[in-house]
Design an enzyme around this catalytic site. Structure first.
Site, PDB file in Angstrom:
ATOM      1  N   HIS A   1      -7.064   6.051  -1.412  1.00  0.00           N
ATOM      2  CA  HIS A   1      -6.163   7.151  -1.757  1.00  0.00           C
ATOM      3  C   HIS A   1      -5.035   7.321  -0.755  1.00  0.00           C
ATOM      4  O   HIS A   1      -4.104   8.095  -1.007  1.00  0.00           O
ATOM      5  CB  HIS A   1      -6.960   8.454  -1.869  1.00  0.00           C
ATOM      6  CG  HIS A   1      -7.896   8.488  -3.032  1.00  0.00           C
ATOM      7  ND1 HIS A   1      -7.614   9.150  -4.209  1.00  0.00           N
ATOM      8  CD2 HIS A   1      -9.112   7.917  -3.224  1.00  0.00           C
ATOM      9  CE1 HIS A   1      -8.609   8.997  -5.059  1.00  0.00           C
ATOM     10  NE2 HIS A   1      -9.534   8.247  -4.485  1.00  0.00           N
TER      11      HIS A   1
ATOM     12  N   ASP B   1       2.449   8.219   3.014  1.00  0.00           N
ATOM     13  CA  ASP B   1       1.646   8.962   2.042  1.00  0.00           C
ATOM     14  C   ASP B   1       1.174   8.007   0.969  1.00  0.00           C
ATOM     15  O   ASP B   1       1.982   7.232   0.432  1.00  0.00           O
ATOM     16  CB  ASP B   1       2.491  10.062   1.392  1.00  0.00           C
ATOM     17  CG  ASP B   1       1.761  11.392   1.331  1.00  0.00           C
ATOM     18  OD1 ASP B   1       0.521  11.375   1.237  1.00  0.00           O
ATOM     19  OD2 ASP B   1       2.426  12.432   1.377  1.00  0.00           O
TER      20      ASP B   1
END
Length: 471
Positions: free
Chosen positions: A154, A356
């Protein structure tokens, strides 16, 4: 898929479920197969058990493993979040290597693997989530499990150079090589993973694009994660009271981030201050920053908390007026339905991440907007979402003037341009929603080469068959 789907993650949903993206995404897949979700129990214990405990069984089974107080310190706060998290977020300078951290990380993965092996059936599919469990497939294979095992990361995939910071860098590729499918957020992440395998003499690339690592086969694919678009749009359009109350500013920008050094929050605050220095007198927008605390026992998080408080105090002290506070800094969580309303009312959303995996805040902001009068997404080029949301105002999060310029552009952007940019972003958000992401991963995992070529064998069997290891 004929067997159950077994999901493994560090966190596990509560009995009432929840609205988080991962929970929403996997709910249907688990419910359809009568699957299992395995995760850590909330409260640490003195001596962890050696078996999974059933926490609930509807609409799918939730099974918990226990962690000791020391494992919270060493496995979770230590190796996972003081070594792997900064490593994957391009901050090798913050890596805190301690032998006890790595020993605990490996030991927890071994113990969880034993628990899974005790309950897994041959036809089950196992889907492992995130950096806490990089070695889990290797430990399962050591126990002779031949199931299809997928992994999804993730957060960003680390660069090849940064991997050399690890005490045993070669183990990283070894860990991933035991998965049938490695899922990553972006095409850039896939490129970094393939670069790692390409640089490893134990790996070779096959004609179908898969990677042969030693005597195993793995596929590396991009699966951009999404949100529950429909539900978020409903929450945003709800006719609730103004979430900012009676003191709501006429115009505001919003930022919503877990308090983390990867989010670029100090530069965001400084850039808003730079914008305020040169704004026209009639422009008095507010920046509403919601930053819930996280990992407060890790030193790097103490440091950024203190830095943000200092910048916020200086900014408000310099620019505030009797009837206007330019920065509202909220250091706690806000309920999800209120966030949706806040997003809808914001003239712009600031996402300034240095690194990110995806950044679902960007997608939530887009989904929450009124298409007739949408706000403007200001998005870091270094966030995974930038690959899909290219119609946003893309900025360099290290360049304060670039961020300040984007704020000025968003304040004065004509309605037609706002509508055009929003429509393009919304199309991308809807194309990759949470449920579609989960279905896509499970579908690909069921189709990638499912063979394990064990030592001493001479070839590969047909897809979905396995060559059993010789005793």
């Amino acid at each position: 898929m004929t067997g159950r789907l077994i999901v493994v993650s560090n966190r596990i949903p509560s009995e009432t479920g929840g609205a988080g993206g991962l929970i929403v995404a996997l709910h249907d897949a688990l419910s359809a197969t009568g699957g299992l979700w395995i995760g850590a129990e909330a409260d640490p214990v003195e001596t962890p058990g050696e078996s999974l405990r059933v926490l609930s069984s509807q609409p799918y089974s939730r099974l918990g493993y226990q962690l000791s107080h020391q494992e919270i310190e060493h496995f979770y706060l230590g190796y996972s979040n003081s070594v792997l998290w900064p490593l994957c977020h391009r901050r090798p300078d913050l890596v805190d290597l301690k032998p006890a951290y790595e020993e605990s990380y490996r030991a927890v993965n071994r113990r969880v693997a034993r628990m899974i092996a005790a309950i897994a059936r041959p036809e089950d599919t196992i889907w492992v989530h995130d950096y806490h469990f990089f070695p889990l497939a290797a430990e399962l294979r050591a126990l002779r499990l031949q199931n299809r095992i997928g992994f999804f990361l993730h957060i960003p995939f680390p660069s090849l150079g940064d991997l050399s910071v690890l005490s045993q860098p070669a183990d990283f590729a070894e860990w991933l090589g035991h998965y049938n499918l490695v899922g990553l957020q972006t095409l850039s992440d896939v490129a970094r993973a393939l670069e790692m395998f390409r640089a490893d003499p134990r790996a070779e690339f096959l004609m179908d694009g898969t990677v042969k690592f030693r005597d195993r086969i793995t596929s590396v694919r991009s699966f951009p994660i999404g949100i529950d678009v429909e539900q978020f749009q409903k929450d945003a359009a709800a006719q609730d009271e103004q979430p900012l109350g009676k003191e709501a500013p006429e115009s505001y920008f919003i930022g919503v981030d877990r308090l983390d050094y990867s989010k670029g929050l100090p530069n965001r605050f400084r850039a808003f201050g730079r914008y305020l220095e040169n704004r026209p007198p009639d422009q008095r927008p507010c920046l509403v920053q919601i930053a819930p605390p996280s990992r407060e026992r890790v030193q790097a998080y103490h440091d950024i908390t203190r830095e943000l408080e200092e910048i916020a105090g200086h900014l408000n002290g310099t620019f505030a007026e009797l009837d206007w506070t330019p920065l509202r800094y909220i250091h706690r969580s806000v309920p999800r339905h209120r966030l949706a309303r806040l997003f809808r009312g914001a003239r712009g959303c600031l996402v300034t991440s240095y690194a990110d995996g995806m950044n679902l805040v960007a997608k939530e902001y887009v989904a929450a907007q009124d298409p007739d009068d949408p706000g403007v997404l200001i998005l870091s080029r270094l966030a995974g979402a930038a690959e899909e949301l290219s119609a946003a105002l893309l900025i360099n999060p290290y360049d304060i003037d670039d961020i300040a310029g984007a704020i000025r552009q968003a304040v004065s952007m004509p309605l037609a341009e706002r509508q055009r940019r929003h429509a393009a972003c919304l199309k991308a958000v809807m194309a990759n929603d949470a449920t579609g992401w989960a279905r896509s991963f499970v579908s690909v995992l069921s189709q990638v080469p499912g063979t394990l070529v064990w030592p001493g064998s001479t070839g590969r069997l047909e897809d979905s068959e396995f060559l059993a290891p010789s005793d």
